[in-house]
Design a protein around this motif. Structure first.
Motif, PDB file in Angstrom:
ATOM      1  N   ALA A 182       0.832  -1.207   0.000  1.00  0.00           N
ATOM      2  CA  ALA A 182       0.000   0.000   0.000  1.00  0.00           C
ATOM      3  C   ALA A 182       0.864   1.253   0.000  1.00  0.00           C
ATOM      4  O   ALA A 182       0.571   2.240  -0.691  1.00  0.00           O
ATOM      5  N   ALA A 183       1.955   1.229   0.773  1.00  0.00           N
ATOM      6  CA  ALA A 183       2.864   2.377   0.792  1.00  0.00           C
ATOM      7  C   ALA A 183       3.528   2.572  -0.563  1.00  0.00           C
ATOM      8  O   ALA A 183       3.723   3.703  -1.026  1.00  0.00           O
ATOM      9  N   ILE A 184       3.874   1.470  -1.223  1.00  0.00           N
ATOM     10  CA  ILE A 184       4.498   1.550  -2.545  1.00  0.00           C
ATOM     11  C   ILE A 184       3.540   2.179  -3.545  1.00  0.00           C
ATOM     12  O   ILE A 184       3.937   3.007  -4.377  1.00  0.00           O
ATOM     13  N   LEU A 185       2.266   1.802  -3.484  1.00  0.00           N
ATOM     14  CA  LEU A 185       1.283   2.420  -4.379  1.00  0.00           C
ATOM     15  C   LEU A 185       1.227   3.932  -4.142  1.00  0.00           C
ATOM     16  O   LEU A 185       1.217   4.724  -5.097  1.00  0.00           O
ATOM     17  N   ASN A 186       1.210   4.351  -2.878  1.00  0.00           N
ATOM     18  CA  ASN A 186       1.193   5.784  -2.587  1.00  0.00           C
ATOM     19  C   ASN A 186       2.426   6.483  -3.148  1.00  0.00           C
ATOM     20  O   ASN A 186       2.341   7.604  -3.676  1.00  0.00           O
TER      21      ASN A 186
ATOM     22  N   LEU B  49       8.522   0.912 -11.285  1.00  0.00           N
ATOM     23  CA  LEU B  49       8.527   0.039 -10.116  1.00  0.00           C
ATOM     24  C   LEU B  49       9.355  -1.217 -10.380  1.00  0.00           C
ATOM     25  O   LEU B  49       9.214  -1.860 -11.416  1.00  0.00           O
ATOM     26  N   ARG B  50      10.191  -1.575  -9.420  1.00  0.00           N
ATOM     27  CA  ARG B  50      10.907  -2.846  -9.456  1.00  0.00           C
ATOM     28  C   ARG B  50      10.702  -3.541  -8.121  1.00  0.00           C
ATOM     29  O   ARG B  50      11.088  -3.007  -7.068  1.00  0.00           O
ATOM     30  N   LEU B  51      10.092  -4.715  -8.156  1.00  0.00           N
ATOM     31  CA  LEU B  51       9.838  -5.478  -6.945  1.00  0.00           C
ATOM     32  C   LEU B  51      11.026  -6.366  -6.612  1.00  0.00           C
ATOM     33  O   LEU B  51      11.714  -6.873  -7.507  1.00  0.00           O
TER      34      LEU B  51
ATOM     35  N   HIS C 143      14.061  -6.048   1.437  1.00  0.00           N
ATOM     36  CA  HIS C 143      14.068  -4.966   0.440  1.00  0.00           C
ATOM     37  C   HIS C 143      12.996  -5.294  -0.592  1.00  0.00           C
ATOM     38  O   HIS C 143      13.231  -6.029  -1.543  1.00  0.00           O
ATOM     39  N   VAL C 144      11.807  -4.723  -0.407  1.00  0.00           N
ATOM     40  CA  VAL C 144      10.657  -5.194  -1.180  1.00  0.00           C
ATOM     41  C   VAL C 144      10.466  -4.468  -2.503  1.00  0.00           C
ATOM     42  O   VAL C 144       9.841  -5.018  -3.416  1.00  0.00           O
ATOM     43  N   ALA C 145      10.971  -3.241  -2.643  1.00  0.00           N
ATOM     44  CA  ALA C 145      10.713  -2.535  -3.905  1.00  0.00           C
ATOM     45  C   ALA C 145      11.587  -1.302  -4.035  1.00  0.00           C
ATOM     46  O   ALA C 145      12.092  -0.745  -3.050  1.00  0.00           O
ATOM     47  N   THR C 146      11.735  -0.880  -5.282  1.00  0.00           N
ATOM     48  CA  THR C 146      12.308   0.422  -5.616  1.00  0.00           C
ATOM     49  C   THR C 146      11.335   1.130  -6.544  1.00  0.00           C
ATOM     50  O   THR C 146      10.866   0.547  -7.526  1.00  0.00           O
TER      51      THR C 146
END
Length: 245
Positions: free
Chosen positions: A70-74, A88-90, A99-102
């Motif tokens: 949810a934070a990544i979407l924001n 986005l790179r998961l 380390h879930v995303a950049t």
């Protein structure tokens, strides 16, 4: 939580403050905000924060990971609103599962109208545990929900079969009873409660008191009171149900 970027790195101060605010406004399990963000020259890296875990309610970290999603979407919406394509790179570091995303700042581009609308809703969003109106959701609204989910490569299955509803109601009741029987869950639940109507972290006692579901965990009981099971089953069976998977 936000890591301090290295000197000379990162977005500009205004952009960094915006990302900090918008990323932290995401919903999370028990409002635990289980993430760590670091702002670089053209990117934001996102890690889960095990120190903010809920091992009794969420032993495998599934809901913690969903919270980070949810934070990544924001963050994607914030980068788009700044006028850049959010790339986005998961799981960018396989050796570091936390380390879930950049979210990288891509080419300059005007934000899509739907991204603007979603961005405007970031700070309007809040959890409502109260009972809902008895009218069923209109079919066009349900279709839009399904389409929105599909854009994120996920599926939303609407439960409209009368034979499935009692089974789902029984699962909800079982979940409430299992949590009520667990001393660890009760302690963890109390740990994240707050008397503040809008706590910075944790959840408000008042919001739980507004729930139409019985809350034996909140009252310190280890079981549902007589009649509460049937009431919960009726409430679930008359609700609009959907499974996100």
């Amino acid at each position: 939580m936000w890591d301090t970027p290295a000197a000379g790195a990162g977005f500009g101060p205004v952009e960094a403050a915006l990302l900090r605010e918008v990323g932290g406004a995401a919903p999370s399990i028990a409002n635990s905000q289980p993430w760590r963000f670091a702002v670089g020259a053209d990117r934001v890296d996102v890690w889960t924060d095990p120190k903010r875990s809920l091992p009794a309610v969420d032993p495998d970290g599934r809901q913690r990971l969903i919270s980070c999603g949810a934070a990544i979407l924001n963050l994607r919406l914030a980068v788009a609103n700044l006028g850049f394509d959010p790339v986005l790179r998961l799981c960018p570091t396989p050796e570091d599962p936390e380390h879930v995303a950049t979210v990288r700042r891509g080419a300059p581009v005007a934000p899509r109208p739907e991204d603007r609308r979603l961005y405007e809703m970031v700070h309007w969003r809040h959890t409502n545990r109260a009972d809902y109106r008895p009218q069923p959701l209109p079919a066009p609204v349900l279709r839009r929900l399904v389409a929105a989910v599909q854009q994120e490569s996920v599926a939303l299955r609407l439960i409209d079969h009368s034979t499935e509803r009692p089974a789902i109601a029984a699962l909800v009741v079982r979940g409430v009873e299992d949590e009520a029987h667990s001393p660890e869950v009760r302690r963890e639940f109390v740990r994240w409660l707050s008397d503040d109507p809008e706590p910075a972290t944790g959840t408000s006692v008042g919001s739980w008191l507004a729930s139409p579901y019985p809350m034996p965990v909140l009252s310190g009981q280890d079981r549902l009171a007589p009649g509460e099971r049937a009431g919960m089953e009726r409430l679930v069976e008359r609700s609009t149900l959907a499974v996100l998977h």
